[in-house]
Design an enzyme around this catalytic site. Structure first.
Site, short mmCIF file in Angstrom:
data_model
loop_
_atom_site.label_atom_id
_atom_site.label_comp_id
_atom_site.label_asym_id
_atom_site.label_seq_id
_atom_site.Cartn_x
_atom_site.Cartn_y
_atom_site.Cartn_z
CG PHE A 134 -1.94 0.98 1.38
CD1 PHE A 134 -3.19 0.79 0.79
CD2 PHE A 134 -1.73 2.13 2.13
CE1 PHE A 134 -4.20 1.72 0.95
CE2 PHE A 134 -2.75 3.06 2.29
CZ PHE A 134 -3.99 2.86 1.70
CD1 TRP A 167 9.11 5.99 6.37
CD2 TRP A 167 10.03 4.03 6.97
NE1 TRP A 167 10.30 6.25 7.02
CE2 TRP A 167 10.88 5.07 7.40
CE3 TRP A 167 10.40 2.70 7.22
CZ2 TRP A 167 12.07 4.82 8.08
CZ3 TRP A 167 11.59 2.46 7.90
CH2 TRP A 167 12.40 3.52 8.33
CB ALA A 255 -4.31 -0.46 8.75
CG LEU A 351 11.68 -8.87 32.37
CD1 LEU A 351 11.54 -8.79 30.86
CD2 LEU A 351 11.34 -10.26 32.84
CD GLU A 376 -1.65 2.04 9.16
OE1 GLU A 376 -2.47 2.90 8.79
OE2 GLU A 376 -1.24 1.13 8.44
N GLY A 377 -0.64 6.93 11.58
CA GLY A 377 -0.98 8.12 12.37
C GLY A 377 -0.22 8.09 13.69
P1 TGC Z 1 -8.50 16.33 4.67
O1 TGC Z 1 -7.47 16.54 3.63
O2 TGC Z 1 -9.30 17.49 5.11
O3 TGC Z 1 -9.55 15.20 4.26
C1 TGC Z 1 -9.42 14.59 3.08
C2 TGC Z 1 -10.63 13.73 2.88
O4 TGC Z 1 -10.46 12.53 3.62
C3 TGC Z 1 -11.56 12.36 4.50
N1 TGC Z 1 -11.05 11.70 5.70
C4 TGC Z 1 -11.38 10.45 6.01
N2 TGC Z 1 -12.17 9.56 5.42
C5 TGC Z 1 -12.29 8.35 6.00
N3 TGC Z 1 -11.64 8.03 7.13
C6 TGC Z 1 -10.82 8.89 7.75
N4 TGC Z 1 -10.17 8.54 8.85
C7 TGC Z 1 -10.66 10.18 7.20
N5 TGC Z 1 -9.92 11.27 7.53
C8 TGC Z 1 -10.17 12.18 6.60
C9 TGC Z 1 -12.10 13.75 4.73
O5 TGC Z 1 -13.43 13.70 5.14
C10 TGC Z 1 -11.94 14.34 3.36
O6 TGC Z 1 -12.96 13.81 2.54
P2 TGC Z 1 -13.59 14.72 1.36
O7 TGC Z 1 -14.55 13.81 0.68
O8 TGC Z 1 -14.22 15.87 2.04
O9 TGC Z 1 -12.45 15.13 0.48
O10 TGC Z 1 -7.81 15.64 5.78
P3 TGC Z 1 -8.25 15.73 7.25
O11 TGC Z 1 -8.10 17.15 7.72
O12 TGC Z 1 -9.59 15.11 7.46
O13 TGC Z 1 -7.13 14.82 7.87
C11 TGC Z 1 -5.94 15.38 8.28
C12 TGC Z 1 -5.19 14.27 9.00
C13 TGC Z 1 -3.93 14.84 9.58
C14 TGC Z 1 -6.08 13.70 10.09
C15 TGC Z 1 -4.88 13.16 7.99
O14 TGC Z 1 -4.08 13.69 7.00
C16 TGC Z 1 -4.20 11.99 8.63
O15 TGC Z 1 -4.85 11.07 9.14
N6 TGC Z 1 -2.85 11.94 8.57
C17 TGC Z 1 -2.09 10.78 9.02
C18 TGC Z 1 -1.86 9.92 7.83
C19 TGC Z 1 -1.28 8.61 8.25
O16 TGC Z 1 -1.80 7.88 9.08
N7 TGC Z 1 -0.15 8.27 7.60
C20 TGC Z 1 0.52 7.04 7.88
C21 TGC Z 1 0.30 6.10 6.78
S1 TGC Z 1 0.84 4.54 7.24
C22 TGC Z 1 0.86 3.77 5.77
O17 TGC Z 1 0.73 4.32 4.75
C23 TGC Z 1 1.02 2.35 5.76
S2 TGC Z 1 2.09 1.79 6.98
C24 TGC Z 1 2.01 0.14 6.84
C25 TGC Z 1 3.07 -0.37 5.94
O18 TGC Z 1 3.05 -0.16 4.72
O19 TGC Z 1 3.96 -1.09 6.48
#
Ligand code: TGC
Length: 396
Positions: A134, A167, A255, A351, A376-377
């Site tokens: 992913f 990553w 996840a 331990l 995952e945040g």
């Molecule tokens: P924003 O840009 O305003 O929203 C974009 C659109 O996304 C929607 N949305 C969600 N939908 C479903 N579930 C959620 N949890 C959602 N969060 C946001 C939102 O409603 C909007 O939809 P639309 O239709 O209006 O365009 O973004 P936001 O302000 O809502 O979110 C900002 C923030 C910081 C919370 C978000 O960017 C975030 O969660 N950042 C952290 C990202 C993260 O977790 N990155 C790590 C990825 S880990 C990975 O990729 C895999 S690791 C596993 C591996 O490969 O080993």
């Protein structure tokens, strides 16, 4: 080491589960004990990913186990969570494998793919005959996917993708990558809404995955840098059902939910190691567990393990009703990983010096949980998601 006592018997959590859920839990517990634990210390030390376990995970039904049809087991959310808990009690790397394959790659295809894409990939992925990854996170930082620079531009009927990801779990052994890219075409929206998902067979020219070396965490699993250089794809490579960032976020929800349970498995393993040591090791002429300070530590660890599992169970029941919100998932992810890390650190103190060796799983879990805390945040991202839910104000 003697057999560890079952700490989850204290609250009789079994009584809250269905027979099917208990069966999934026992199957995952057996897998961790028989297939992961006997080899994990050596694999962690060598930085070795034991690929042959993938087909066994498929045979046991763990890959995409919460998805329906296409060879997937169709298990409930609580069953899936219990499997994550038991696998992570073995090692976070193997729970991560199941998460990346099932909750991220397969769930992206199941949620957003065409019928042809589902038929092509899901049965093989469920069986462990094909591996998915992913590709969302980019080198400049994972917390802000809206800053994505990977682009997909039109090339006749098809697409050409250029960019870089970092990553990315399993990428160097994956058969297919779910790649998220910004479509360079106003017809597909602006900003975050222009983000689309593509299924990229990893044999496609221009796709390169390079394992990241020097990791002191998750050493028995694989995370990669991915380069996408003029990767040409047919028109039907796009996932038709995912529009904008809500596509990848919908998979992250899955996840993150698995982590809520999984981190408690690592925590339970640390508690059990500390408990075993507290009755078998004598200092000052008595077991260290006979000291009030040790008992206080054990009691506090037990509280957080049991509370964490009860929270996970509550979230699982909400998920089964279709009522689980992203903010609730953030509560669980933040709490489980934070408490699991605190428990690992506290267990290590019980331990003594042996706690820094691989005679006990505690330092391995602690090191792994540093990754789980970040992917995952991060803690901070989940605090900010909750801050927004509480105040209505965006502080990202
Ligand atoms: P924003 O840009 O305003 O929203 C974009 C659109 O996304 C929607 N949305 C969600 N939908 C479903 N579930 C959620 N949890 C959602 N969060 C946001 C939102 O409603 C909007 O939809 P639309 O239709 O209006 O365009 O973004 P936001 O302000 O809502 O979110 C900002 C923030 C910081 C919370 C978000 O960017 C975030 O969660 N950042 C952290 C990202 C993260 O977790 N990155 C790590 C990825 S880990 C990975 O990729 C895999 S690791 C596993 C591996 O490969 O080993």
């Amino acid at each position: 080491m003697t057999t560890a006592p079952r700490t989850d018997a204290v609250f009789d959590l079994d009584a809250l589960l269905t027979p099917e859920e208990r069966e999934w839990q026992q199957r995952a517990r057996a897998f961790a004990q028989e297939r992961i634990l006997p080899v994990i210390d050596e694999d962690f030390e060598r930085g070795y990913f034991r690929r042959e376990l993938i087909a066994e995970l498929g045979d046991a039904g763990f890959l995409g186990m919460h998805l329906r049809g296409y060879g997937c087991a169709g298990a409930g959310a609580v069953s899936y969570g219990l499997a994550c808990l038991e696998l992570e009690a073995g090692d976070s790397g193997w729970r991560t494998f199941v998460s990346v394959q099932g909750s991220l790659a397969m769930s992206a295809i199941a949620k957003y793919g065409s019928e042809q894409q589902k038929q092509q990939w899901l049965p093989r992925m469920a069986a462990g005959d094909a591996v998915g990854c992913f590709a969302l996170t980019e080198p400049q930082g994972g917390s802000d996917p809206a800053a994505m620079t990977t682009t997909a531009r039109r090339d006749g009927d098809g697409w050409v993708i250029d960019g870089a990801k970092r990553w990315i779990g399993l990428a160097s052994l994956a058969d297919v990558a779910v790649v998220w890219a910004r479509v360079d075409d106003p017809a597909f929206g602006e900003g975050g809404r222009a983000v689309r998902g593509f299924l990229v067979p990893t044999t496609t020219p221009g796709f390169t995955a390079t394992p990241i070396t020097g990791k002191l965490s998750m050493r028995a699993s694989v995370q990669c840098d991915v380069a996408l250089e003029a990767v040409r794809l047919d028109a039907d490579a796009m996932l038709p059902g995912a529009e904008g960032l809500s596509g990848p976020f919908g998979c992250l929800n899955e996840a993150r939910y698995g982590i809520v349970w999984g981190a408690m498995g690592a925590a339970r393993s640390c508690l059990e190691a500390a408990l075993e040591r507290s009755t078998s090791r004598e200092v000052f002429g008595r077991p260290i567990g006979a000291n009030q300070l040790t008992q206080a530590k054990l009691a506090d660890m037990l509280l957080e393990v049991e509370k964490g599992i009860l929270l996970a169970l509550h979230l699982g029941r909400l998920k089964e009703r279709g009522a689980l919100t992203p903010a609730q998932i953030s509560v669980g992810k933040l709490n489980s990983v934070r408490e699991a890390l605190a428990i690992a650190h506290q267990a290590r103190t019980i331990l003594g010096g042996d706690g820094i060796t691989d005679a006990y799983p505690v330092m391995r879990h602690a090191a792994n949980l540093e990754s789980v805390r970040t992917y995952e945040g991060t803690d901070e991202i989940h605090q900010l998601i909750l801050g927004r839910a509480l105040t209505g104000l965006d502080a990202f």
